[in-house]
Scaffold this motif. Structure first.
Motif, PDB file in Angstrom:
ATOM      1  N   THR A 275       0.838  -1.193   0.000  1.00 55.80           N
ATOM      2  CA  THR A 275       0.000   0.000   0.000  1.00 55.80           C
ATOM      3  C   THR A 275       0.876   1.247   0.000  1.00 55.80           C
ATOM      4  OG1 THR A 275      -1.886   1.054   1.093  1.00 55.80           O
ATOM      5  CG2 THR A 275      -0.156   0.174   2.527  1.00 55.80           C
ATOM      6  N   ILE A 276       0.246   2.376  -0.297  1.00 62.55           N
ATOM      7  CA  ILE A 276       0.912   3.673  -0.173  1.00 62.55           C
ATOM      8  C   ILE A 276       0.663   4.156   1.251  1.00 62.55           C
ATOM      9  CG2 ILE A 276       0.903   6.092  -0.910  1.00 62.55           C
ATOM     10  CD1 ILE A 276       1.991   4.330  -3.101  1.00 62.55           C
TER      11      ILE A 276
ATOM     12  N   GLU B 103       7.608   7.441  -0.494  1.00 65.45           N
ATOM     13  CA  GLU B 103       6.527   6.645   0.090  1.00 65.45           C
ATOM     14  C   GLU B 103       5.165   7.023  -0.495  1.00 65.45           C
ATOM     15  OE1 GLU B 103       7.712   5.499   4.584  1.00 65.45           O
ATOM     16  OE2 GLU B 103       7.392   7.655   4.246  1.00 65.45           O
ATOM     17  N   ARG B 104       5.068   8.206  -1.070  1.00 66.41           N
ATOM     18  CA  ARG B 104       3.803   8.657  -1.647  1.00 66.41           C
ATOM     19  C   ARG B 104       3.588   8.110  -3.053  1.00 66.41           C
ATOM     20  NH1 ARG B 104       0.945   8.600   1.851  1.00 66.41           N
ATOM     21  NH2 ARG B 104      -0.640   9.439   0.515  1.00 66.41           N
ATOM     22  N   VAL B 105       4.636   7.573  -3.672  1.00 66.12           N
ATOM     23  CA  VAL B 105       4.501   7.042  -5.032  1.00 66.12           C
ATOM     24  C   VAL B 105       4.798   5.540  -5.125  1.00 66.12           C
ATOM     25  CG1 VAL B 105       4.907   9.241  -6.188  1.00 66.12           C
ATOM     26  CG2 VAL B 105       6.840   7.777  -5.656  1.00 66.12           C
TER      27      VAL B 105
ATOM     28  N   LYS C 223      -6.894   1.742   0.880  1.00 61.73           N
ATOM     29  CA  LYS C 223      -7.070   2.369  -0.431  1.00 61.73           C
ATOM     30  C   LYS C 223      -7.071   3.889  -0.293  1.00 61.73           C
ATOM     31  CE  LYS C 223      -9.462  -1.543  -2.443  1.00 61.73           C
ATOM     32  NZ  LYS C 223     -10.729  -2.106  -2.891  1.00 61.73           N
ATOM     33  N   GLN C 224      -7.210   4.378   0.961  1.00 62.74           N
ATOM     34  CA  GLN C 224      -7.179   5.815   1.229  1.00 62.74           C
ATOM     35  C   GLN C 224      -5.771   6.388   1.167  1.00 62.74           C
ATOM     36  OE1 GLN C 224      -9.450   7.060   4.723  1.00 62.74           O
ATOM     37  NE2 GLN C 224     -10.187   4.958   4.842  1.00 62.74           N
ATOM     38  N   ASN C 225      -4.764   5.523   1.117  1.00 63.12           N
ATOM     39  CA  ASN C 225      -3.368   5.976   1.091  1.00 63.12           C
ATOM     40  C   ASN C 225      -3.075   6.920   2.257  1.00 63.12           C
ATOM     41  OD1 ASN C 225      -2.931   4.474  -1.229  1.00 63.12           O
ATOM     42  ND2 ASN C 225      -3.360   6.193  -2.578  1.00 63.12           N
TER      43      ASN C 225
END
Length: 128
Positions: free
Chosen positions: A15-16, A23-25, A61-63
């Motif tokens: 997951t992100i 870490e954001r990508v 899924k909210q990252n």
């Protein structure tokens, strides 16, 4: 009324999560270990652990930016979606953030159960 305990251990997925630019990508592997106490009123009443597992995983899924954000989300949403749960402990582990250790955070949701405060329950998960 009957009380039961259920654990969902070693739930691993990518997951992100994180605030650092990479870490954001880039997805990273995390592990969730969780423990729940819940009640039923009859033998036909039960906690659907498949729904619970899917809820835990689908929430990412909210990252989330921080592990704390994810844990706060669970603290708010699990009692709403699964009102029969009276206690839970959730531990989230970043498995690959460092090459020589794992980083984990956990949160507990204690409610009194039959007059017993669950805060005294040991909530440390031992994972390998």
């Amino acid at each position: 009324m009957m009380y039961y305990e259920i654990s969902l251990e070693n739930l691993c997925f990518e997951t992100i999560i994180g605030i650092l630019p990479y870490e954001r990508v880039n997805k990273q592997k995390i592990q969730i270990d969780s423990y729940f106490t819940y009640y039923t009123h009859s033998k036909n009443d039960f906690l659907d652990y498949c729904l619970l597992k899917n809820f835990l995983q689908d929430s990412f899924k909210q990252n989330f930016n921080l592990l704390e954000d994810a844990l706060r989300y669970f603290l708010e949403e699990i009692p709403k979606k699964f009102p029969q749960i009276t206690y839970f402990c959730i531990k989230i582990t970043k498995l690959e953030i460092f090459n020589n250790c794992k980083v984990s955070m956990q949160i507990q949701y204690p409610k009194e159960q039959n007059g017993i405060n669950n805060q005294s329950r040991s909530s440390t998960f031992h994972t390998t």
